[in-house]
Design a protein around this motif. Structure first.
Motif, PDB file in Angstrom:
ATOM      1  N   ILE A 191       0.873  -1.178   0.000  1.00 40.37           N
ATOM      2  CA  ILE A 191       0.000   0.000   0.000  1.00 40.37           C
ATOM      3  C   ILE A 191       0.906   1.222   0.000  1.00 40.37           C
ATOM      4  CG2 ILE A 191      -1.778   1.285   1.232  1.00 40.37           C
ATOM      5  CD1 ILE A 191      -2.797  -1.330   2.346  1.00 40.37           C
ATOM      6  N   GLU A 192       0.989   1.890  -1.140  1.00 39.23           N
ATOM      7  CA  GLU A 192       1.940   2.982  -1.340  1.00 39.23           C
ATOM      8  C   GLU A 192       1.306   4.355  -1.097  1.00 39.23           C
ATOM      9  OE1 GLU A 192       5.022   1.438  -4.773  1.00 39.23           O
ATOM     10  OE2 GLU A 192       3.250   2.551  -5.383  1.00 39.23           O
ATOM     11  N   LYS A 193       2.011   5.153  -0.360  1.00 40.20           N
ATOM     12  CA  LYS A 193       1.589   6.538  -0.160  1.00 40.20           C
ATOM     13  C   LYS A 193       2.107   7.375  -1.323  1.00 40.20           C
ATOM     14  CE  LYS A 193       1.982  10.306   3.241  1.00 40.20           C
ATOM     15  NZ  LYS A 193       2.593  10.696   4.540  1.00 40.20           N
ATOM     16  N   THR A 194       1.237   8.201  -1.905  1.00 37.93           N
ATOM     17  CA  THR A 194       1.659   9.074  -2.999  1.00 37.93           C
ATOM     18  C   THR A 194       1.823  10.500  -2.468  1.00 37.93           C
ATOM     19  OG1 THR A 194      -0.546   9.802  -3.728  1.00 37.93           O
ATOM     20  CG2 THR A 194       0.237   7.647  -4.530  1.00 37.93           C
ATOM     21  N   GLU A 195       2.257  11.389  -3.337  1.00 33.77           N
ATOM     22  CA  GLU A 195       2.390  12.795  -2.955  1.00 33.77           C
ATOM     23  C   GLU A 195       1.117  13.577  -3.257  1.00 33.77           C
ATOM     24  OE1 GLU A 195       5.008  13.961  -1.273  1.00 33.77           O
ATOM     25  OE2 GLU A 195       5.632  11.864  -1.296  1.00 33.77           O
ATOM     26  N   LEU A 196       0.110  12.883  -3.760  1.00 35.62           N
ATOM     27  CA  LEU A 196      -1.142  13.540  -4.127  1.00 35.62           C
ATOM     28  C   LEU A 196      -2.045  13.712  -2.912  1.00 35.62           C
ATOM     29  CD1 LEU A 196      -1.798  11.522  -7.404  1.00 35.62           C
ATOM     30  CD2 LEU A 196      -0.836  13.821  -7.210  1.00 35.62           C
ATOM     31  N   ILE A 197      -2.799  14.800  -2.929  1.00 34.33           N
ATOM     32  CA  ILE A 197      -3.679  15.130  -1.805  1.00 34.33           C
ATOM     33  C   ILE A 197      -5.136  15.151  -2.263  1.00 34.33           C
ATOM     34  CG2 ILE A 197      -4.264  16.852  -0.055  1.00 34.33           C
ATOM     35  CD1 ILE A 197      -1.559  15.717   0.444  1.00 34.33           C
ATOM     36  N   ASP A 198      -5.994  14.538  -1.469  1.00 30.60           N
ATOM     37  CA  ASP A 198      -7.428  14.581  -1.729  1.00 30.60           C
ATOM     38  C   ASP A 198      -8.029  15.721  -0.919  1.00 30.60           C
ATOM     39  OD1 ASP A 198     -10.114  14.050  -2.230  1.00 30.60           O
ATOM     40  OD2 ASP A 198     -10.252  12.651  -0.535  1.00 30.60           O
ATOM     41  N   LYS A 199      -8.532  16.727  -1.604  1.00 25.74           N
ATOM     42  CA  LYS A 199      -9.102  17.890  -0.914  1.00 25.74           C
ATOM     43  C   LYS A 199     -10.626  17.937  -1.041  1.00 25.74           C
ATOM     44  CE  LYS A 199      -4.965  20.742  -1.368  1.00 25.74           C
ATOM     45  NZ  LYS A 199      -4.381  22.009  -1.872  1.00 25.74           N
ATOM     46  N   LEU A 200     -11.197  16.922  -1.676  1.00 22.45           N
ATOM     47  CA  LEU A 200     -12.645  16.894  -1.867  1.00 22.45           C
ATOM     48  C   LEU A 200     -13.369  16.309  -0.662  1.00 22.45           C
ATOM     49  CD1 LEU A 200     -12.866  15.737  -5.605  1.00 22.45           C
ATOM     50  CD2 LEU A 200     -13.137  18.049  -4.694  1.00 22.45           C
ATOM     51  N   SER A 201     -12.839  15.217  -0.131  1.00 23.12           N
ATOM     52  CA  SER A 201     -13.520  14.546   0.976  1.00 23.12           C
ATOM     53  C   SER A 201     -12.949  14.934   2.343  1.00 23.12           C
ATOM     54  CB  SER A 201     -13.419  13.025   0.797  1.00 23.12           C
ATOM     55  OG  SER A 201     -12.060  12.620   0.747  1.00 23.12           O
ATOM     56  N   SER A 202     -11.904  15.765   2.336  1.00 18.88           N
ATOM     57  CA  SER A 202     -11.301  16.179   3.602  1.00 18.88           C
ATOM     58  C   SER A 202     -10.937  17.658   3.540  1.00 18.88           C
ATOM     59  CB  SER A 202     -10.042  15.343   3.881  1.00 18.88           C
ATOM     60  OG  SER A 202      -9.337  15.832   4.993  1.00 18.88           O
ATOM     61  N   LYS A 203     -11.413  18.423   4.511  1.00 19.39           N
ATOM     62  CA  LYS A 203     -11.114  19.857   4.526  1.00 19.39           C
ATOM     63  C   LYS A 203      -9.618  20.108   4.686  1.00 19.39           C
ATOM     64  CE  LYS A 203     -15.577  21.391   6.387  1.00 19.39           C
ATOM     65  NZ  LYS A 203     -16.272  22.080   7.505  1.00 19.39           N
ATOM     66  N   ARG A 204      -8.979  19.309   5.529  1.00 19.42           N
ATOM     67  CA  ARG A 204      -7.543  19.471   5.771  1.00 19.42           C
ATOM     68  C   ARG A 204      -6.723  18.876   4.635  1.00 19.42           C
ATOM     69  NH1 ARG A 204      -6.382  16.934  11.484  1.00 19.42           N
ATOM     70  NH2 ARG A 204      -4.264  17.549  10.841  1.00 19.42           N
ATOM     71  N   GLY A 205      -7.345  18.014   3.871  1.00 19.48           N
ATOM     72  CA  GLY A 205      -6.615  17.320   2.815  1.00 19.48           C
ATOM     73  C   GLY A 205      -6.023  16.028   3.339  1.00 19.48           C
ATOM     74  N   ALA A 206      -6.142  14.962   2.574  1.00 19.07           N
ATOM     75  CA  ALA A 206      -5.621  13.663   2.998  1.00 19.07           C
ATOM     76  C   ALA A 206      -4.782  13.066   1.879  1.00 19.07           C
ATOM     77  CB  ALA A 206      -6.780  12.721   3.343  1.00 19.07           C
ATOM     78  N   TYR A 207      -3.688  12.439   2.250  1.00 16.55           N
ATOM     79  CA  TYR A 207      -2.831  11.817   1.244  1.00 16.55           C
ATOM     80  C   TYR A 207      -3.569  10.671   0.553  1.00 16.55           C
ATOM     81  CZ  TYR A 207       1.455  14.326   2.428  1.00 16.55           C
ATOM     82  OH  TYR A 207       2.406  15.305   2.603  1.00 16.55           O
ATOM     83  N   LEU A 208      -3.285  10.528  -0.730  1.00 14.91           N
ATOM     84  CA  LEU A 208      -3.854   9.440  -1.517  1.00 14.91           C
ATOM     85  C   LEU A 208      -2.870   8.280  -1.582  1.00 14.91           C
ATOM     86  CD1 LEU A 208      -5.453  11.569  -4.369  1.00 14.91           C
ATOM     87  CD2 LEU A 208      -6.707  10.131  -2.749  1.00 14.91           C
ATOM     88  N   TYR A 209      -3.390   7.088  -1.540  1.00 15.67           N
ATOM     89  CA  TYR A 209      -2.583   5.861  -1.579  1.00 15.67           C
ATOM     90  C   TYR A 209      -2.984   5.038  -2.790  1.00 15.67           C
ATOM     91  CZ  TYR A 209      -1.139   6.822   3.246  1.00 15.67           C
ATOM     92  OH  TYR A 209      -0.598   7.388   4.373  1.00 15.67           O
TER      93      TYR A 209
END
Length: 224
Positions: A191-209
């Motif tokens: 399960i790899e962590k990417t440098e991309l951020i999800d800002k749609l489902s999280s106000k603070r932003g969450a890393y995408l895997y």
């Protein structure tokens, strides 16, 4: 020469339990039956096995007709053959479950077939023994997900850890401690962590895997 003429004949069909994951819920694709007997009743999607195909081929054909998708994860659930399970004829059905990403399934095709995604815990009474098929398929999927990462078939290519946790909770039917879950995830190299951020489902932003299939194939100790 005719063989087995002294024996009665039975029909063989396949039924597909198609699971999807959406809005933190595990869902099943069902529709209103388009034929007698049982016309208009909620039902799984299925069909009869042709004389020139195996049951696996019949299931793949049926799933392909329904979704238009190829290389879908599919496993056999088992045979259902109670004498009175179908009021029309003596029919033995082989059930299969499949896992697809809801977002990958064409809305146009879904509407053409008159199908609906229904929460697995809120299914109406289905035709014949189809509720029993769903329950068994769900149980087998729960067991499988403990030893193989098949759940990634239900997620987009990029997902947050919250989405992953919600998936396991939906399939398992119970809440999971967030801290313990993330601790276990950190130990999984596939399960790899990417440098991309999800800002749609999280106000603070969450890393995408993402799921790394190659790494998983090298790691034979998966257990969640």
């Amino acid at each position: 020469m005719t063989y087995y003429s002294e024996h009665s004949k039975v029909w063989v069909s396949v039924d597909c339990i198609i699971f999807g994951f959406d809005d933190s819920k595990l869902k099943v694709l069902i529709g209103k039956r388009q034929m007698d007997p049982g016309r208009g009743e909620w039902s799984l999607y299925g069909g009869f096995v042709n004389a020139n195909e195996s049951i696996d081929e019949a299931a793949k054909r049926t799933l392909g007709d329904l979704t238009g998708m190829k290389n879908v994860f599919m496993r056999q659930v088992g045979a259902f053959g109670k004498v009175d399970r179908d009021p029309g004829e003596r029919v033995i059905s082989i059930a299969y479950y499949a896992l697809i990403n809801v977002k990958d399934y064409s809305e146009k095709l879904r509407k053409e077939h008159g199908l609906e995604w229904i929460n697995v815990t809120e299914l109406p009474q289905l035709y014949s023994d189809h509720n029993e098929m769903v329950r068994k398929a769900w149980r087998l999927m729960k067991q499988k997900m403990k030893t193989e990462p098949i759940g990634f078939q239900l997620l987009p290519d990029l997902f947050t850890l919250t989405q992953l946790q919600r998936l396991y909770e939906a399939v398992g039917g119970e809440e999971i401690d967030k801290r313990n879950f993330r601790k276990r995830i950190k130990d999984m190299d596939f399960i790899e962590k990417t440098e991309l951020i999800d800002k749609l489902s999280s106000k603070r932003g969450a890393y995408l895997y993402r799921f790394n299939k190659k790494m998983y194939n090298e790691d034979s100790n998966f257990k969640l």
